[in-house]
Write an enzyme that holds these catalytic residues in place. Structure first.
Site, PDB file in Angstrom:
ATOM      1  N   GLN A 235     -29.181 -40.756  35.775  1.00 40.23           N
ATOM      2  CA  GLN A 235     -29.174 -39.595  35.084  1.00 40.23           C
ATOM      3  C   GLN A 235     -30.511 -39.262  34.473  1.00 40.23           C
ATOM      4  OE1 GLN A 235     -26.912 -37.133  35.142  1.00 40.23           O
ATOM      5  NE2 GLN A 235     -24.470 -38.857  36.017  1.00 40.23           N
ATOM      6  N   TYR A 267     -18.199 -45.100  43.822  1.00 40.29           N
ATOM      7  CA  TYR A 267     -19.702 -44.660  43.615  1.00 40.29           C
ATOM      8  C   TYR A 267     -20.449 -44.743  41.895  1.00 40.29           C
ATOM      9  CZ  TYR A 267     -17.797 -41.119  47.050  1.00 40.29           C
ATOM     10  OH  TYR A 267     -16.985 -41.116  47.701  1.00 40.29           O
ATOM     11  N   GLU A 291     -20.435 -49.302  44.720  1.00 38.90           N
ATOM     12  CA  GLU A 291     -21.801 -48.837  45.775  1.00 38.90           C
ATOM     13  C   GLU A 291     -22.456 -48.953  46.566  1.00 38.90           C
ATOM     14  OE1 GLU A 291     -24.289 -46.757  45.132  1.00 38.90           O
ATOM     15  OE2 GLU A 291     -23.206 -46.099  43.931  1.00 38.90           O
ATOM     16  N   ASP A 344     -16.678 -41.171  40.883  1.00 34.49           N
ATOM     17  CA  ASP A 344     -18.352 -40.230  40.581  1.00 34.49           C
ATOM     18  C   ASP A 344     -19.199 -39.900  41.559  1.00 34.49           C
ATOM     19  OD1 ASP A 344     -20.285 -39.029  39.444  1.00 34.49           O
ATOM     20  OD2 ASP A 344     -20.847 -40.540  38.417  1.00 34.49           O
ATOM     21  N   CYS A 371     -20.053 -33.487  39.996  1.00 31.68           N
ATOM     22  CA  CYS A 371     -22.423 -32.886  39.534  1.00 31.68           C
ATOM     23  C   CYS A 371     -21.987 -31.238  40.341  1.00 31.68           C
ATOM     24  CB  CYS A 371     -22.941 -33.293  39.827  1.00 31.68           C
ATOM     25  SG  CYS A 371     -22.710 -34.310  41.068  1.00 31.68           S
TER      26      CYS A 371
END
Length: 414
Positions: A235, A267, A291, A344, A371
């Site tokens: 982040q 993710y 991932e 995510d 997001c």
């Protein structure tokens, strides 16, 4: 190129659209215009009129200013400059910070209402930091022009703009940004200031081939430390990892959480949110983080080592879920149905295939970290068609002075 392209028009700006632009109308035509604020009257230049349904334009000057307009936090992006010379990456920097959050709230609420038929009262919550929304970026990628000059791209183009400051960067990053150096032969320059240890300035080529273990860094979130590659995903806002950790912990419904079920973190990057779940529910938690980046999952395995039931899998999420659905026996299917999923996805969202696979597995709850509000709204509609309803929703201003907004949503079986 249409006949209106390059023409100047005077327009009334009526509301905000997704993507950091505002909406105006001219002779019945919808125009998406940059660097304007709803309620303003502006002089704008048409940059694209090839689409039948709408045009695009850039603001040249403001005729009647909004009460929410302020001097841009970044002079390099100011309306005083010609549009082609304005630095990109701070497209809300001319708007008072409280009103930025209100506009982001509107985009989130409008997206959910229009695409998913859901009404939300969620506001956009501020993170700690300066009141004007500067000084938060711990990672900046500068592009490199042909002559070696580093800088951001101009808004909506691939033209590098030389700048003398980076106001969105943390003071520690701004202090080491090599804005007056040259990087011939490089495609970009990454500046990374981790919360632990030394900062990095990494000149790179056009690919990620130059990633390597020589650049392992440590990030601290509360009392916990995470190892990752300096160029790996983390982040950007200096308080974002801690904010999302708490938000995800709060979003999980304890009455639906089974620590021994097949819990998933999709993710999952280097394991930040899997660790958030583990820290809330104890070291007996079973959770598999998935991932596609093998370097990230190598680090995730290390970061999650204290949970004996944690595993890190390198796979594309849709392929992993498809494999689960195809091979799970009755016991594992029951364990998946009792499970909690942390989701995510990237900006494009989870999408039809991943949502369909999750609906087929039928977990007890899904905590969706989004997001992109439009992708979230689309996926909420897909989940609703599969029998899941939106419960809690919070939004966070992880990217002040840009149009981006982060949301954490909880979905449960209706």
């Amino acid at each position: 190129m249409g006949e209106m392209q390059g023409k100047t028009v005077e327009i009334e700006v009526t509301n905000v659209a997704h993507g950091g632009v505002a909406v105006a109308r001219h002779e019945g035509r919808v125009i998406f215009v940059s660097d304007a604020i709803p309620g303003e009257r502006v002089l704008a230049r048409i940059t694209e009129d090839s689409k039948k349904s709408f045009w695009r334009a850039e603001t040249l000057s403001v005729i009647t200013a909004s009460e929410h307009r302020r001097p841009h936090v970044w002079a390099a992006a100011s309306i005083d400059r010609a549009p082609e010379d304005r630095a990109g990456g701070a497209e809300f920097g001319h708007i008072d910070i409280a009103h930025q959050r209100e506009l982001k709230r509107q985009v989130l609420a409008d997206s959910l209402s229009r695409m998913a038929g859901v009404t939300t009262e969620a506001t956009v919550e501020a993170l700690p930091g300066p009141h004007n929304g500067t000084g938060w970026r711990t990672r900046v990628r500068l592009q490199v022009a042909e002559d070696g000059t580093p800088g951001p791209y101009a808004a909506r183009s691939h033209r590098v703009i030389a700048v003398t400051d980076l106001p969105l960067a943390t003071p520690a990053l701004a202090a080491i940004a090599p804005l007056d150096e040259k990087f011939p032969g490089s495609a970009h320059v990454d500046i990374v200031v981790p919360s632990v240890g030394n900062p990095f300035v990494l000149a790179g080529g056009a690919t990620n081939a130059d990633r390597g273990r020589a650049h392992r860094i440590t990030e601290r979130v509360g009392e916990r430390e995470f190892r990752l590659d300096a160029r790996g995903f983390w982040q950007v806002h200096q308080h974002a990892a801690e904010t999302l950790t708490r938000a995800v912990q709060d979003a999980v419904d304890e009455s639906l959480f089974d620590p021994r079920a097949s819990n998933l973190d999709l993710y999952g990057g280097v394991g930040l949110l899997a660790a958030a779940v583990g820290d809330r529910f104890g070291n007996h938690v079973r959770i598999t983080t998935v991932e596609s980046d093998s370097l990230a999952t190598d680090h995730a395995a290390e970061n999650l080592v204290e949970w004996t039931g944690a595993a890190a899998v390198t796979a594309r999420v849709e392929q992993f879920l498809r494999g689960l659905g195809a091979t799970a026996g009755a016991h594992e299917r029951d364990s998946l149905r009792r499970g909690t999923v942390i989701l995510d996805p990237p900006r494009s969202g989870a999408g039809k295939e991943v949502v369909a696979e999750l609906v087929a597995l039928g977990p007890a709850q899904i905590v969706y970290v989004a997001c992109d509000p439009v992708a979230l709204a689309r996926d909420v509609a897909l989940f609703a068609a599969g029998g899941y309803e939106l419960g809690g929703l919070r939004a966070f201003d992880l990217f002040p002075n840009t149009h981006h907004v982060e949301a954490v949503a909880t979905l449960t079986r209706a």
